[in-house]
Design an enzyme around this catalytic site. Structure first.
Site, PDB file in Angstrom:
ATOM      1  N   THR A 126      69.396  -9.361 -80.116  1.00 48.74           N
ATOM      2  CA  THR A 126      68.600 -10.531 -80.566  1.00 48.74           C
ATOM      3  C   THR A 126      68.869 -11.071 -82.054  1.00 48.74           C
ATOM      4  O   THR A 126      69.158 -10.227 -82.768  1.00 48.74           O
ATOM      5  CB  THR A 126      67.251  -9.930 -80.420  1.00 48.74           C
ATOM      6  OG1 THR A 126      66.713  -9.283 -79.104  1.00 48.74           O
ATOM      7  CG2 THR A 126      66.117 -10.847 -80.646  1.00 48.74           C
ATOM      8  N   LYS A 212      65.132 -16.203 -76.695  1.00 47.18           N
ATOM      9  CA  LYS A 212      64.668 -14.699 -76.758  1.00 47.18           C
ATOM     10  C   LYS A 212      63.706 -14.176 -77.894  1.00 47.18           C
ATOM     11  O   LYS A 212      62.882 -13.449 -77.360  1.00 47.18           O
ATOM     12  CB  LYS A 212      65.996 -13.774 -76.997  1.00 47.18           C
ATOM     13  CG  LYS A 212      65.683 -12.515 -77.275  1.00 47.18           C
ATOM     14  CD  LYS A 212      64.967 -11.974 -75.876  1.00 47.18           C
ATOM     15  CE  LYS A 212      64.669 -10.470 -76.207  1.00 47.18           C
ATOM     16  NZ  LYS A 212      65.972  -9.485 -76.447  1.00 47.18           N
ATOM     17  N   HIS A 250      41.628 -14.407 -61.793  1.00 47.34           N
ATOM     18  CA  HIS A 250      41.964 -15.741 -61.610  1.00 47.34           C
ATOM     19  C   HIS A 250      43.615 -16.168 -61.558  1.00 47.34           C
ATOM     20  O   HIS A 250      44.167 -15.531 -62.291  1.00 47.34           O
ATOM     21  CB  HIS A 250      41.362 -16.602 -62.841  1.00 47.34           C
ATOM     22  CG  HIS A 250      41.544 -18.271 -62.732  1.00 47.34           C
ATOM     23  ND1 HIS A 250      42.805 -18.852 -62.687  1.00 47.34           N
ATOM     24  CD2 HIS A 250      40.750 -19.012 -62.819  1.00 47.34           C
ATOM     25  CE1 HIS A 250      42.422 -20.174 -62.746  1.00 47.34           C
ATOM     26  NE2 HIS A 250      41.306 -20.458 -62.850  1.00 47.34           N
ATOM     27  N   CYS A 266      62.052  -4.705 -80.141  1.00 41.60           N
ATOM     28  CA  CYS A 266      62.124  -6.143 -79.755  1.00 41.60           C
ATOM     29  C   CYS A 266      60.947  -6.815 -80.178  1.00 41.60           C
ATOM     30  O   CYS A 266      60.831  -7.838 -80.972  1.00 41.60           O
ATOM     31  CB  CYS A 266      62.397  -6.472 -78.396  1.00 41.60           C
ATOM     32  SG  CYS A 266      64.173  -6.050 -77.803  1.00 41.60           S
TER      33      CYS A 266
END
Length: 455
Positions: A126, A212, A250, A266
């Protein structure tokens, strides 16, 4: 002919990636600068918890070492003798909101010195959006003396797997792929197409970098919303989990459940990566606010535990608190930015005597107990911070025999409470406070959120 694939960085992402490639029939040489880790991996030892098809990662590691499909080294030059494709998984640490690019750039500089014409460098880390063109490609060019996109190929395809499911998801998830040139991108797609059954989505370097970070930041926002809903539910005197279950009926609503906070590598770092790539953090106030809500979640849990102890006639300062689980999430031994660890440290700062137990986390913190029994002994309160599989079979009623009464339980998802109920303990408590409960063998506290537990 160099037929190996080289995976550079053998942590929580790099090792599962390596073994997932081996599972697909590739021959992989793993590279890591940590000599101790390399020695352990060569001996078939890993501390990465990553089950795959009913087997722990360690079994797969030993199998592929024995078959010769997987080997490990600290030397990029050794890897370059066998591989023409380098998949890089070295991360960017964050301190506060400051991103440290140096580990990945150091890796790129070292990698540049061993590149040969025709090689492919595929970054899977990342990144701060913009790093490929601004940092990585120039470093590879200057260090190799070769022309990127002509003499060798450079591509970017961020990993998007979840720890604990990485082996499976490397082979099933769609992948966003980009390259310095069309040929670079195609070469990367050829490699990744051998790994995943998911679709490969071609895009630009910048969009791939941003996608990302945005994926992780979106989850940060969703988790922050869950924490806010918990407060709303408390104000209305309803069960937050029942509220979320009803809303999720829903088809266009997918609310997450609140927990102790957000950990790992992350999600907590997504805001820092995004903020470092734009001119002003004021452009993204929603992401900033979500980060603060999630960062302070362990503090809110500590305040709630303090209040529950007061209602039981006790105080957090001087209380013995047993913290169950230290991983950054359920089923994980990753303690990077773990909210469970942060929570334990907050309790200690507030004067509590903290003991913590997690069967998957090696002794590291001064407050860790050697066993669950030792952790729970003489506890005034029990806080379930991260649930591990071993806790499922624990004899909780017997273990809590030695706790001090009345016992306060902080159990956000009611795992411990449900097991006590299954053991025929009589429990009484407010439905809108499922995460705080007070227990006693005899009713010793006549408060709305009291729980009387009688085996």
């Amino acid at each position: 002919m160099r037929t190996h694939l080289a995976v550079v960085g053998l942590g929580y992402i790099g090792l599962p990636l390596s073994l997932a490639l081996c599972e697909r029939g590739e021959t992989v040489i793993g590279v890591d600068i940590d000599q101790r880790k390399v020695d352990e991996l060569r001996a078939g030892i890993t501390h990465v918890m990553e089950p795959y098809r009913g087997e722990p990662l360690e079994i797969l590691l030993r199998r592929h070492l024995a078959s010769g499909r997987f080997s490990v080294t600290t030397s990029l030059s050794e890897a370059a003798k066998l591989a023409s494709v380098f998949l890089v998984t070295v991360g960017l640490p964050v301190a506060g909101d400051v991103v440290d690019k140096s580990p990945l750039l150091a890796c790129a500089r070292d990698l540049a010195t061993v590149l040969s014409p025709g090689d492919l460098v595929l970054i899977r880390s990342t990144l701060v959006p913009g790093m490929m063109e601004q940092d990585i490609v120039p470093v590879l060019a200057s260090g190799s003396g070769l022309v990127p996109g002509k003499d060798f190929q450079v591509a970017y395809a961020p990993e998007r797997v979840a720890e604990g499911r990485a082996m499976e998801e490397f082979q099933t998830l769609d992948v966003v792929v980009s390259g310095l040139t069309d040929a670079c991108c195609q070469r990367a797609m050829d490699v990744l197409g051998r790994l995943t059954d998911g679709q490969l989505h071609k895009t630009s370097l910048r969009v791939a970098e941003l996608s990302k970070v945005v994926e992780n930041a979106q989850r940060d926002v969703n988790i922050a919303l869950a924490h806010e809903l918990k407060l709303v539910a408390e104000q209305h005197g309803v069960d937050v989990y029942e509220l979320i279950r009803m809303a999720n009926t829903h088809p266009r609503v997918q609310l997450l459940e609140p927990n102790l906070g957000v950990g790992g590598f992350c999600i907590p770092n997504a805001y820092a990566y995004l903020a470092a790539s734009i001119s002003s953090e004021e452009l993204i106030p929603l992401f900033s606010l979500a980060r603060q809500i999630n960062l302070t979640a362990p503090h809110r849990a500590a305040r709630q535990l303090d209040e529950a102890l007061r209602q039981a006639g006790k105080r957090l300062s001087g209380a013995r608190v047993a913290v169950i689980g230290l991983g950054m999430k359920d089923g994980s031994n990753d303690i990077r930015q773990s909210p469970a660890v942060h929570f334990a440290e907050i309790l200690a700062e507030r004067g509590a005597t903290v003991t913590a137990f997690d069967p998957t986390v090696e002794p590291y913190f001064p407050f860790q107990a050697p066993s669950l029994e030792d952790c729970l002994a003489d506890a005034d309160a029990v806080a379930v911070a991260a649930w591990q599989a071993e806790f499922d079979a624990a004899p909780w009623p017997a273990l809590l025999e030695g706790a001090r009464q009345p016992l306060v339980v902080l159990d956000l998802k009611r795992r411990l409470v449900q097991r006590l109920q299954a053991a025929d303990w009589q429990i009484r408590g407010d439905t809108h406070l499922p995460y705080v409960a007070i227990s006693a063998r005899r009713l010793q506290a006549s408060h709305d959120c009291a729980m009387e537990m009688v085996p």
